[in-house]
Design a protein around this motif. Sequence first.
Motif, PDB file in Angstrom:
ATOM      1  N   ILE A 116       5.166  -4.919 -29.603  1.00 29.60           N
ATOM      2  CA  ILE A 116       5.018  -4.545 -31.509  1.00 29.60           C
ATOM      3  C   ILE A 116       6.328  -4.585 -31.565  1.00 29.60           C
ATOM      4  CG2 ILE A 116       4.582  -2.996 -33.049  1.00 29.60           C
ATOM      5  CD1 ILE A 116       2.947  -1.340 -31.110  1.00 29.60           C
ATOM      6  N   GLY A 117       7.574  -4.245 -31.659  1.00 24.69           N
ATOM      7  CA  GLY A 117       8.268  -4.909 -32.317  1.00 24.69           C
ATOM      8  C   GLY A 117       8.341  -6.098 -32.527  1.00 24.69           C
ATOM      9  N   TRP A 118       8.543  -7.030 -31.307  1.00 28.21           N
ATOM     10  CA  TRP A 118       8.366  -8.681 -31.855  1.00 28.21           C
ATOM     11  C   TRP A 118       8.002  -9.034 -32.425  1.00 28.21           C
ATOM     12  CZ3 TRP A 118       4.745 -11.997 -29.610  1.00 28.21           C
ATOM     13  CH2 TRP A 118       5.626 -13.217 -29.246  1.00 28.21           C
ATOM     14  N   ARG A 119       6.311  -8.557 -32.801  1.00 27.63           N
ATOM     15  CA  ARG A 119       5.155  -9.207 -33.409  1.00 27.63           C
ATOM     16  C   ARG A 119       5.663  -8.807 -34.933  1.00 27.63           C
ATOM     17  NH1 ARG A 119       2.485 -11.133 -36.414  1.00 27.63           N
ATOM     18  NH2 ARG A 119       0.220 -11.872 -36.279  1.00 27.63           N
ATOM     19  N   PHE A 120       5.687  -8.042 -34.820  1.00 26.13           N
ATOM     20  CA  PHE A 120       5.778  -6.903 -36.486  1.00 26.13           C
ATOM     21  C   PHE A 120       6.901  -6.853 -36.991  1.00 26.13           C
ATOM     22  CE2 PHE A 120       1.657  -6.449 -34.910  1.00 26.13           C
ATOM     23  CZ  PHE A 120       0.994  -6.863 -35.595  1.00 26.13           C
ATOM     24  N   LEU A 121       7.828  -6.817 -36.450  1.00 22.56           N
ATOM     25  CA  LEU A 121       8.957  -6.368 -36.896  1.00 22.56           C
ATOM     26  C   LEU A 121      10.175  -6.865 -37.051  1.00 22.56           C
ATOM     27  CD1 LEU A 121      10.103  -2.706 -35.075  1.00 22.56           C
ATOM     28  CD2 LEU A 121       8.736  -2.999 -37.300  1.00 22.56           C
ATOM     29  N   THR A 122      11.452  -7.476 -37.604  1.00 26.22           N
ATOM     30  CA  THR A 122      12.024  -8.885 -38.085  1.00 26.22           C
ATOM     31  C   THR A 122      13.648  -7.822 -37.843  1.00 26.22           C
ATOM     32  OG1 THR A 122      12.360  -8.926 -40.827  1.00 26.22           O
ATOM     33  CG2 THR A 122      10.755  -9.640 -39.464  1.00 26.22           C
ATOM     34  N   MET A 123      14.655  -8.268 -37.533  1.00 23.58           N
ATOM     35  CA  MET A 123      15.555  -9.093 -37.711  1.00 23.58           C
ATOM     36  C   MET A 123      16.906  -9.035 -38.451  1.00 23.58           C
ATOM     37  SD  MET A 123      16.427  -7.168 -34.449  1.00 23.58           S
ATOM     38  CE  MET A 123      18.247  -7.593 -33.914  1.00 23.58           C
TER      39      MET A 123
END
Length: 391
Positions: free
Chosen positions: A169-176
Amino acid sequence: MRRLLDVFLIFLRLGLTSFGGPVAHLGYFRTEFVERRRWLDEAAYADLVALCQFLPGPASSQVGMALGISRAGLWGALAAWAGFTLPSAALLVAFAYGVGLVGDVSDAGWLRGLKIVAVAIVAQAVLGMSRTLTPDRPRVLIALGAAMAALLVPSAAAQVGIIVMAGLIGWRFLTMADAPRAAALPVTLSRRLGTAFLGAFVALLVILPVLREVVGGPALALVDSFYRAGSLVFGGGHVVLPLLEAEVVPTGWVTPDAFLAGYGATQAVPGPLFTFSAYLGAVSAVGLPSLLAAGLALGAIFLPSFLLVAGALPFWHALRAQPVLRGVNAGVVGLLLAALYSPVFTAGVRSTGEFAFVLGAFAALEYLKWPVWLVVALSAGVGALVWAGGT
């Protein structure tokens, strides 16, 4: 040498005072190494906890080994392990020599006080980590979803799946783009050495059963049984109990009554539950001296953790630089939140008076900034006075 001694003494103090099980241990570690000593920051600590959740074995002991490696190399890992593990192992071996003399301490007043203060320690850890790792709505939702899933499906395998899902979910919806840079954990081990350690872990898992059949002998049988138990359990803690029972009770090494007596005693000592292995070795009827059997069992059950941590750390920095770690960190907060309720709260709090005790301990830790050792000592003393005789 000075760093090595420092690592040992710090973890020895933790090994003497860290009651409450693996989740509470992570709270103690966070207070000591993130807040007090600042060996690493909140995000790096959460990354490290997530890594050790992925690995089989006792997660809190593995976090300790990793911190030891960061300060003093491989010898630092051994120093951290020895300091954190030997106090409870020594107490359990002593209990093995006097089984039945101590009596049932599972409901002693001082132990109830320690279980209650563990609730406050874990609550403080969850609150502190949430401030840094779940500062926005998407990550709060990931954490709450992880907590709900962990409570609905309470198993070690589910915990691994929850971390994987949180990462996806973090990979798909969050950014760095706006992610704060976590402080690097110094690791001097090369990837080649890490690969060698991982290879040794797999090789021993395959070779030891073969040697046990071909060569035989009580020492080899003991090492094989406890190495396998330490290699195949995810989540650590109480999850290892069925594996240990399957290894030592049907074989006739340990009687069912002795197994249960040792398990009860393990609840009353600080440090990792895996030190139960030292007790089992000491009381096992394998034809070896008790102290030798205890040492072999203790070393064998923790050896997989050492090999896995030393093998994985050289690859850790590359992994933690990925966007997926933002979701994983939020998932770790959720898992700790779930563990705060079960088993920490459900095992420690039985009445409104005990909950009031939790609130007082939490206020002392979070707002009065009292040292953890003082709050733990006072909790044990108050528990002995208030709940003497288990009343």
